[in-house]
Design a protein around this motif. Structure first.
Motif, PDB file in Angstrom:
ATOM      1  N   GLY A 121      -4.295 -11.191   7.691  1.00  0.00           N
ATOM      2  CA  GLY A 121      -3.060 -10.552   8.103  1.00  0.00           C
ATOM      3  C   GLY A 121      -2.399  -9.941   6.886  1.00  0.00           C
ATOM      4  N   GLU A 122      -1.213  -9.402   7.074  1.00  0.00           N
ATOM      5  CA  GLU A 122      -0.517  -8.752   5.969  1.00  0.00           C
ATOM      6  C   GLU A 122      -0.353  -9.714   4.796  1.00  0.00           C
ATOM      7  OE1 GLU A 122       3.010  -6.634   6.804  1.00  0.00           O
ATOM      8  OE2 GLU A 122       2.214  -5.672   8.600  1.00  0.00           O
ATOM      9  N   GLY A 123      -0.686  -9.216   3.609  1.00  0.00           N
ATOM     10  CA  GLY A 123      -0.562 -10.026   2.411  1.00  0.00           C
ATOM     11  C   GLY A 123      -1.873 -10.544   1.867  1.00  0.00           C
ATOM     12  N   VAL A 124      -2.975 -10.317   2.599  1.00  0.00           N
ATOM     13  CA  VAL A 124      -4.272 -10.799   2.114  1.00  0.00           C
ATOM     14  C   VAL A 124      -5.314  -9.693   2.275  1.00  0.00           C
ATOM     15  CG1 VAL A 124      -5.060 -11.779   4.329  1.00  0.00           C
ATOM     16  CG2 VAL A 124      -5.883 -12.747   2.173  1.00  0.00           C
ATOM     17  N   LEU A 125      -6.215  -9.609   1.308  1.00  0.00           N
ATOM     18  CA  LEU A 125      -7.280  -8.606   1.341  1.00  0.00           C
ATOM     19  C   LEU A 125      -8.247  -8.921   2.474  1.00  0.00           C
ATOM     20  CD1 LEU A 125      -8.199  -6.129  -0.443  1.00  0.00           C
ATOM     21  CD2 LEU A 125      -9.846  -7.695  -1.477  1.00  0.00           C
TER      22      LEU A 125
ATOM     23  N   GLY B  11      -8.162 -14.882  -2.715  1.00  0.00           N
ATOM     24  CA  GLY B  11      -7.649 -14.185  -1.540  1.00  0.00           C
ATOM     25  C   GLY B  11      -7.766 -15.003  -0.271  1.00  0.00           C
ATOM     26  N   SER B  12      -8.483 -14.481   0.718  1.00  0.00           N
ATOM     27  CA  SER B  12      -8.655 -15.175   1.999  1.00  0.00           C
ATOM     28  C   SER B  12      -9.518 -16.419   1.876  1.00  0.00           C
ATOM     29  CB  SER B  12      -9.304 -14.234   3.021  1.00  0.00           C
ATOM     30  OG  SER B  12     -10.638 -13.934   2.649  1.00  0.00           O
ATOM     31  N   GLY B  13     -10.226 -16.538   0.755  1.00  0.00           N
ATOM     32  CA  GLY B  13     -11.130 -17.669   0.561  1.00  0.00           C
ATOM     33  C   GLY B  13     -12.515 -17.432   1.119  1.00  0.00           C
ATOM     34  N   CYS B  14     -12.825 -16.188   1.506  1.00  0.00           N
ATOM     35  CA  CYS B  14     -14.118 -15.933   2.146  1.00  0.00           C
ATOM     36  C   CYS B  14     -15.292 -16.276   1.237  1.00  0.00           C
ATOM     37  CB  CYS B  14     -14.199 -14.493   2.639  1.00  0.00           C
ATOM     38  SG  CYS B  14     -14.102 -13.214   1.369  1.00  0.00           S
ATOM     39  N   ILE B  15     -15.156 -16.027  -0.057  1.00  0.00           N
ATOM     40  CA  ILE B  15     -16.256 -16.335  -0.981  1.00  0.00           C
ATOM     41  C   ILE B  15     -16.378 -17.842  -1.184  1.00  0.00           C
ATOM     42  CG2 ILE B  15     -17.085 -16.077  -3.353  1.00  0.00           C
ATOM     43  CD1 ILE B  15     -15.717 -13.333  -3.401  1.00  0.00           C
TER      44      ILE B  15
ATOM     45  N   LEU C 192      -1.998 -17.245  -0.115  1.00  0.00           N
ATOM     46  CA  LEU C 192      -2.328 -18.674  -0.145  1.00  0.00           C
ATOM     47  C   LEU C 192      -2.348 -19.340   1.231  1.00  0.00           C
ATOM     48  CD1 LEU C 192      -0.550 -19.759  -3.435  1.00  0.00           C
ATOM     49  CD2 LEU C 192      -2.963 -20.144  -2.888  1.00  0.00           C
ATOM     50  N   PRO C 193      -1.407 -19.033   2.136  1.00  0.00           N
ATOM     51  CA  PRO C 193      -1.484 -19.667   3.464  1.00  0.00           C
ATOM     52  C   PRO C 193      -2.775 -19.322   4.203  1.00  0.00           C
ATOM     53  CG  PRO C 193       0.699 -18.754   3.105  1.00  0.00           C
ATOM     54  CD  PRO C 193      -0.168 -18.260   1.988  1.00  0.00           C
ATOM     55  N   TYR C 194      -3.245 -18.082   4.058  1.00  0.00           N
ATOM     56  CA  TYR C 194      -4.512 -17.698   4.684  1.00  0.00           C
ATOM     57  C   TYR C 194      -5.667 -18.465   4.052  1.00  0.00           C
ATOM     58  CZ  TYR C 194      -1.949 -13.747   6.674  1.00  0.00           C
ATOM     59  OH  TYR C 194      -1.057 -12.972   7.359  1.00  0.00           O
ATOM     60  N   LEU C 195      -5.654 -18.581   2.739  1.00  0.00           N
ATOM     61  CA  LEU C 195      -6.702 -19.303   2.030  1.00  0.00           C
ATOM     62  C   LEU C 195      -6.771 -20.754   2.499  1.00  0.00           C
ATOM     63  CD1 LEU C 195      -8.776 -19.840  -0.182  1.00  0.00           C
ATOM     64  CD2 LEU C 195      -6.918 -19.862  -1.854  1.00  0.00           C
TER      65      LEU C 195
ATOM     66  N   THR D  43      -3.823   6.294  -5.662  1.00  0.00           N
ATOM     67  CA  THR D  43      -3.059   7.396  -5.060  1.00  0.00           C
ATOM     68  C   THR D  43      -3.814   8.059  -3.920  1.00  0.00           C
ATOM     69  OG1 THR D  43      -3.929   9.101  -6.557  1.00  0.00           O
ATOM     70  CG2 THR D  43      -2.009   7.849  -7.313  1.00  0.00           C
ATOM     71  N   GLU D  44      -5.068   7.653  -3.710  1.00  0.00           N
ATOM     72  CA  GLU D  44      -5.908   8.307  -2.703  1.00  0.00           C
ATOM     73  C   GLU D  44      -6.298   7.363  -1.571  1.00  0.00           C
ATOM     74  OE1 GLU D  44      -9.176   9.524  -5.089  1.00  0.00           O
ATOM     75  OE2 GLU D  44      -8.061  11.098  -6.143  1.00  0.00           O
ATOM     76  N   LEU D  45      -5.618   6.242  -1.437  1.00  0.00           N
ATOM     77  CA  LEU D  45      -5.991   5.248  -0.438  1.00  0.00           C
ATOM     78  C   LEU D  45      -5.675   5.719   0.978  1.00  0.00           C
ATOM     79  CD1 LEU D  45      -4.753   1.952  -2.159  1.00  0.00           C
ATOM     80  CD2 LEU D  45      -7.077   2.872  -2.082  1.00  0.00           C
ATOM     81  N   SER D  46      -6.498   5.287   1.918  1.00  0.00           N
ATOM     82  CA  SER D  46      -6.261   5.591   3.329  1.00  0.00           C
ATOM     83  C   SER D  46      -5.051   4.798   3.823  1.00  0.00           C
ATOM     84  CB  SER D  46      -7.490   5.209   4.153  1.00  0.00           C
ATOM     85  OG  SER D  46      -7.659   3.802   4.159  1.00  0.00           O
ATOM     86  N   PRO D  47      -4.454   5.223   4.939  1.00  0.00           N
ATOM     87  CA  PRO D  47      -3.310   4.480   5.479  1.00  0.00           C
ATOM     88  C   PRO D  47      -3.616   3.014   5.746  1.00  0.00           C
ATOM     89  CG  PRO D  47      -3.501   6.609   6.546  1.00  0.00           C
ATOM     90  CD  PRO D  47      -4.734   6.448   5.704  1.00  0.00           C
ATOM     91  N   GLU D  48      -4.864   2.722   6.172  1.00  0.00           N
ATOM     92  CA  GLU D  48      -5.242   1.344   6.451  1.00  0.00           C
ATOM     93  C   GLU D  48      -5.232   0.498   5.177  1.00  0.00           C
ATOM     94  OE1 GLU D  48      -6.824   3.944   7.583  1.00  0.00           O
ATOM     95  OE2 GLU D  48      -6.815   3.793   9.776  1.00  0.00           O
ATOM     96  N   VAL D  49      -5.852   1.016   4.116  1.00  0.00           N
ATOM     97  CA  VAL D  49      -5.946   0.246   2.872  1.00  0.00           C
ATOM     98  C   VAL D  49      -4.568   0.094   2.229  1.00  0.00           C
ATOM     99  CG1 VAL D  49      -7.017   0.114   0.595  1.00  0.00           C
ATOM    100  CG2 VAL D  49      -8.328   0.983   2.531  1.00  0.00           C
ATOM    101  N   LEU D  50      -3.684   1.067   2.449  1.00  0.00           N
ATOM    102  CA  LEU D  50      -2.325   0.970   1.909  1.00  0.00           C
ATOM    103  C   LEU D  50      -1.570  -0.223   2.484  1.00  0.00           C
ATOM    104  CD1 LEU D  50      -1.185   4.703   1.821  1.00  0.00           C
ATOM    105  CD2 LEU D  50      -1.454   3.168  -0.148  1.00  0.00           C
ATOM    106  N   ARG D  51      -2.026  -0.722   3.639  1.00  0.00           N
ATOM    107  CA  ARG D  51      -1.388  -1.890   4.241  1.00  0.00           C
ATOM    108  C   ARG D  51      -1.800  -3.185   3.540  1.00  0.00           C
ATOM    109  NH1 ARG D  51       0.994  -1.201   9.411  1.00  0.00           N
ATOM    110  NH2 ARG D  51       1.261   1.034   9.786  1.00  0.00           N
ATOM    111  N   GLU D  52      -2.878  -3.132   2.777  1.00  0.00           N
ATOM    112  CA  GLU D  52      -3.350  -4.326   2.087  1.00  0.00           C
ATOM    113  C   GLU D  52      -2.585  -4.497   0.775  1.00  0.00           C
ATOM    114  OE1 GLU D  52      -7.679  -5.253   2.517  1.00  0.00           O
ATOM    115  OE2 GLU D  52      -7.823  -3.135   3.074  1.00  0.00           O
ATOM    116  N   PRO D  53      -2.532  -5.725   0.238  1.00  0.00           N
ATOM    117  CA  PRO D  53      -1.717  -5.987  -0.953  1.00  0.00           C
ATOM    118  C   PRO D  53      -2.220  -5.256  -2.192  1.00  0.00           C
ATOM    119  CG  PRO D  53      -3.082  -7.883  -0.419  1.00  0.00           C
ATOM    120  CD  PRO D  53      -3.192  -6.944   0.741  1.00  0.00           C
ATOM    121  N   SER D  54      -1.337  -4.540  -2.852  1.00  0.00           N
ATOM    122  CA  SER D  54      -1.724  -3.769  -4.033  1.00  0.00           C
ATOM    123  C   SER D  54      -2.178  -4.678  -5.166  1.00  0.00           C
ATOM    124  CB  SER D  54      -0.565  -2.887  -4.506  1.00  0.00           C
ATOM    125  OG  SER D  54       0.568  -3.666  -4.838  1.00  0.00           O
TER     126      SER D  54
END
Length: 283
Positions: free
Chosen positions: A86-90, A123-127, A150-153, A199-210
């Protein structure tokens, strides 16, 4: 009441009008999730319940505005395991599964079973979670600084029943390195986008944490800092595994070589791009 096929065609059309790529795939994922049916169009004439129709239309509208599909669904699969996002995690990406392949290959070739692995910028802890599931006798720790991630992790560790040690700390801190202690393998998918790429990110990626994306002017800030600092935590002959961006492999290789790493092995992702490297630290 509207049939499944009618609503499906309508939603696909709305996404196409909004310029969303892979519209059919996105709508199918929404249908599967909202209807609880892996093959929702096998019964095309079946009517959609009013509450499900309302949720499907709402998610379609939000997708049209550029909200990532993964955030809309709240969960995404990585290496066959479910991860809440969700918002806040890659968002976990298939490219990163190449890192898992690298680590598992190292373990097979070197007979490593009971080992210690540190996942930096988890991040999400997937690795970290995936490695613990695939290497159950390994001791795995996940280091993450972001209060939003951290809550997602922590939740993903629990939902996958993975005994992973979560450390809320800055990977660029010497104190954090000392807290983690000596390790056999360090793995990381750090921020690696350059200033120009940001500066060239798509709208979707812009929603992910910088903070999970931006790696400094040339994208290599974390590789320089992590390599120099965390090599001190590797056992002699231990391994460091990185993911990086397109065309960054030569620069990352130079950083590793300057820090005493050898036996570099570069791997390509599913798209044929050189995506990861594993290297041994000789001390």
């Amino acid at each position: 009441m509207v049939s499944r096929s009618e609503l499906y065609r309508e939603c696909v059309g709305r996404l196409e009008e909004a310029g969303i790529p892979d519209s059919s795939f996105d709508v199918m994922c929404i249908f599967q999730d909202m209807l609880g049916d892996r093959n929702p169009l096998f019964r095309p004439l079946e009517t959609v319940p009013d509450d499900a129709e309302m949720r499907i239309r709402d998610l379609t509208a939000r997708r049209c505005k550029g909200e990532p599909l993964q955030y809309l669904l709240g969960e995404w699969e990585f290496w066959g395991y479910p991860f809440r996002v969700g918002e806040g995690v890659l968002i976990p990406r298939p490219d990163t599964e190449t890192l898992i392949e690298d680590v598992l290959g190292i373990c097979r070739r070197n007979g490593l079973v009971s080992l210690k692995i540190a996942d930096l910028c988890s991040g999400s802890g997937c690795i970290a979670v995936t490695l613990k599931k695939e290497l159950p006798r390994a001791e795995v720790c996940a280091v993450e600084l972001s209060e939003a991630a951290l809550p997602y992790l922590r939740d993903n560790v629990k939902r996958n029943n993975a005994d992973v040690r979560v450390i809320a700390a800055d990977v660029l801190s010497e104190q954090t390195r000392q807290l983690v202690g000596e390790t056999d393998i360090i793995v990381s998918n750090p921020p690696y986008l350059t200033a120009d790429e940001m500066t060239e990110l798509s709208p979707e990626v812009l929603r992910e944490p910088s903070m999970a994306l931006y790696g400094g002017a040339d994208g290599l800030d974390f590789y320089r800092a992590l390599t120099k600092m965390w090599k001190k935590s590797l056992k002699k002959g231990g391994f460091l595994c990185y993911e990086f961006g397109m065309d960054q492999h030569e620069a990352v290789g130079r950083i590793l070589g300057e820090n005493g790493f050898t036996d570099m092995k570069f791997s390509r992702d599913g798209g044929g791009i050189i995506r990861t490297v594993s290297a041994r630290y000789i001390g």
